[in-house]
Scaffold this active site. Structure first.
Site, PDB file in Angstrom:
ATOM      1  N   SER A 124       4.848  -5.776   4.980  1.00  0.00           N
ATOM      2  CA  SER A 124       3.963  -5.097   5.921  1.00  0.00           C
ATOM      3  C   SER A 124       3.120  -6.134   6.672  1.00  0.00           C
ATOM      4  O   SER A 124       3.679  -7.012   7.317  1.00  0.00           O
ATOM      5  CB  SER A 124       3.105  -4.065   5.188  1.00  0.00           C
ATOM      6  OG  SER A 124       2.477  -3.188   6.094  1.00  0.00           O
ATOM      7  N   GLU A 126      10.018   4.430   6.882  1.00  0.00           N
ATOM      8  CA  GLU A 126       8.778   3.723   6.542  1.00  0.00           C
ATOM      9  C   GLU A 126       7.586   4.668   6.324  1.00  0.00           C
ATOM     10  O   GLU A 126       6.897   4.581   5.317  1.00  0.00           O
ATOM     11  CB  GLU A 126       8.440   2.699   7.626  1.00  0.00           C
ATOM     12  CG  GLU A 126       9.448   1.569   7.787  1.00  0.00           C
ATOM     13  CD  GLU A 126       9.259   0.426   6.797  1.00  0.00           C
ATOM     14  OE1 GLU A 126       8.431   0.570   5.880  1.00  0.00           O
ATOM     15  OE2 GLU A 126       9.943  -0.597   6.936  1.00  0.00           O
ATOM     16  N   HIS A 134       7.520   3.180   3.088  1.00  0.00           N
ATOM     17  CA  HIS A 134       6.841   1.887   3.129  1.00  0.00           C
ATOM     18  C   HIS A 134       6.369   1.513   1.724  1.00  0.00           C
ATOM     19  O   HIS A 134       5.849   2.351   0.987  1.00  0.00           O
ATOM     20  CB  HIS A 134       5.650   2.024   4.067  1.00  0.00           C
ATOM     21  CG  HIS A 134       5.151   0.745   4.661  1.00  0.00           C
ATOM     22  ND1 HIS A 134       5.925  -0.095   5.411  1.00  0.00           N
ATOM     23  CD2 HIS A 134       3.909   0.180   4.640  1.00  0.00           C
ATOM     24  CE1 HIS A 134       5.200  -1.119   5.829  1.00  0.00           C
ATOM     25  NE2 HIS A 134       3.976  -0.979   5.365  1.00  0.00           N
TER      26      HIS A 134
END
Length: 500
Positions: free
Chosen positions: A188, A331, A418
């Site tokens: 990320s 995600e 994610h």
């Protein structure tokens, strides 16, 4: 049992844990408080005797990302927040010369900590890799503009990351690592930082390989951060100067830094508007940057961070660094305000081809039509930037770029959100907090495949599927419950959206 190792500032005591040692909270820079608040990091003062490094150090994170974060990331009070953790199977053995993984945590540049149990280096240690997890200043403290044009008026969090990498260069041999075999990796915001470091001249020579998991290509112009910071200073009633910002407590800044209304911008915490797919895709195909909702993140300032990542990479910066690059299939899955057919029609009108639309539809068949909009948003925020960087590296040539696609599914919702890749790449399926996210029986076969490839890349700098330079940007290694396989059109949607 405690074990010791030597650093340039003094000796440290860590703890031995079933095959490897953990040294926690070692300062790589002085505490950024008082006159050092809002300045570039400076080396820590040396100490006499042996410093205790058996407990995690204070965290720059003062507030978690949300009330229910995916990753367990503790808030630890204290001033000496610029610290790192070292996990090693060969403490105090300079002759071991093991490969090194340096991990940069995520958290949208406003949260996160290196001391999550999901970032423990024990599995990498088992496979002969020294692992380092680093902290860096977050939010406005790390990335806002404090006035003036000094080298630390912006990008202090990026300067922290560089200082931590310099500490690794100067100290890691004492922990059994090889400073000439460092891989920098992150997820990320940490993955985005990895791409940024490829474009930062000062990072040259500090690492030899790079892994970017779910990066978002931000490339924020410095002028935008300067404008937002000036507006925020006005909201808070202070002059936009270092002394003005130092007159505020950290909590006074934290109370407003996530609110777009406070700095005249759009915050990631504001309710999202449906994407105008045709216009955004047209802009991407014309060369515009992927959309970003971040204000406090590394800024392209023309000096430390001289040019956008894709520009720098296309010019050959970091071309000698092998790169492993990819993201998660879904995600940020959130319910969609628009029907599937409308989204598909808009993608088709924007120039997305039938192969890509077939892939898009197959994913919705698995996760549900309610996630059509969020699937587009995931491609825009993560997939298109990945394709941009991969294509720029393909055109520049160099050490090789490998693409991957994480398709591990959660027990609830059949999704690949994610952060859910991290326990697999670290092979930490038994870590605290994993079961509520991945379910009671996450795939060890997937962890073996993904972690095995990460170990191979960190150790040898190569992988056993075609590079982007050899086979283009549409193909990728897919990781799923059965292990992994090569898919020649895995990145088709993002590739078509960017026109690559």
């Amino acid at each position: 049992m405690t074990v010791s190792a030597q650093t340039t500032a003094g000796r440290v005591d860590g703890v031995w844990r079933e095959g490897s040692a953990a040294f926690l909270g070692i300062p790589y820079a002085a505490a950024p408080v008082g006159d050092l608040r809002f300045t570039a990091p400076v080396p820590p003062d040396p100490w006499t005797g042996v410093r205790d490094a058996t407990r995690p150090g204070p965290t720059p994170q003062r507030r978690p990302f949300s009330d229910t974060p995916t990753i367990p990331e503790p808030v630890i009070p204290g001033d000496a927040t610029l610290n790192l953790n070292v996990f090693t199977p060969a403490p105090d053995d300079p002759g071991a010369r093991l490969p090194v993984l340096v991990w940069i945590h995520g958290g949208a540049y406003i949260s996160g900590t290196p001391s999550s149990p999901w970032y423990d280096g024990r599995s990498f240690n088992r496979d002969g890799i020294v692992t380092v997890s680093i902290s860096y200043r977050l939010g406005f403290d790390g990335f806002g503009w404090v006035g003036g044009d000094g080298p630390d008026s912006l990008n202090r969090g990026l300067l922290d990351q560089l200082a931590a990498l310099e500490w690794v260069r100067d100290n890691i041999a004492g922990f059994g690592g090889d400073p000439d075999r460092v891989t920098v990796a992150g997820q990320s915001a940490g993955g985005t930082s990895v791409l940024d470091l490829l474009a930062v001249p000062r990072a040259t020579g500090l690492f030899r390989r790079a892994i970017a998991q779910s990066p978002a290509l931000n490339d924020i112009p410095a002028d935008e951060v300067i404008r937002a910071s000036g507006t925020l200073a006005g909201t808070l009633g202070i002059p936009c100067t270092p002394d003005g910002w130092r007159s505020l407590t950290p909590d006074q800044i934290l109370d407003v830094e996530r609110s777009g209304a406070a700095y005249g911008g759009f915050s990631m915490f504001d309710p999202p508007e449906p994407t105008d797919i045709r216009s955004v895709t047209g802009a991407l195909r014309a060369g515009a940057a992927p959309p970003s909702t971040m204000a406090w993140a590394p800024a392209v300032d023309g000096e430390l961070f001289p040019a956008p990542v894709t520009t720098a990479v296309a010019d050959g910066h970091g071309a000698d660094i092998p790169l492993l690059l990819g993201g998660n299939r879904t995600e940020f899955p959130m319910p969609s305000p628009r029907p599937r057919a409308q989204i598909v029609d808009a993608l088709r009108a924007a120039g997305v081809g039938e192969t890509a639309l077939s892939r898009f539809g197959a994913e919705l068949d698995l996760i549900g039509d309610a996630f059509a909009d969020s699937l587009v948003a995931s491609e825009l925020q993560f997939g298109t930037g990945t394709i941009r960087v991969a294509d720029a590296r393909r055109r520049a040539g160099g050490a090789g770029t490998w693409l991957y696609d994480f398709n591990g599914r959660t027990a609830r919702g059949n999704l690949s959100p994610h952060c859910t890749d991290i326990p697999y790449s670290f092979d930490l399926l038994d870590a605290p907090g994993v079961e509520p996210v991945l379910g009671a029986a996450p795939s060890q076969q997937l962890a073996d495949a993904m972690h095995g490839d990460w170990v191979r890349f960190i150790t040898d700098g190569t992988l056993d599927w075609p590079t982007v330079e050899e086979a283009g940007v549409r193909q990728a290694r897919v990781y799923d419950a059965a292990g992994s396989h090569l898919d020649v059109d895995s990145k088709a949607v993002a590739a078509d959206m960017t026109g690559v």
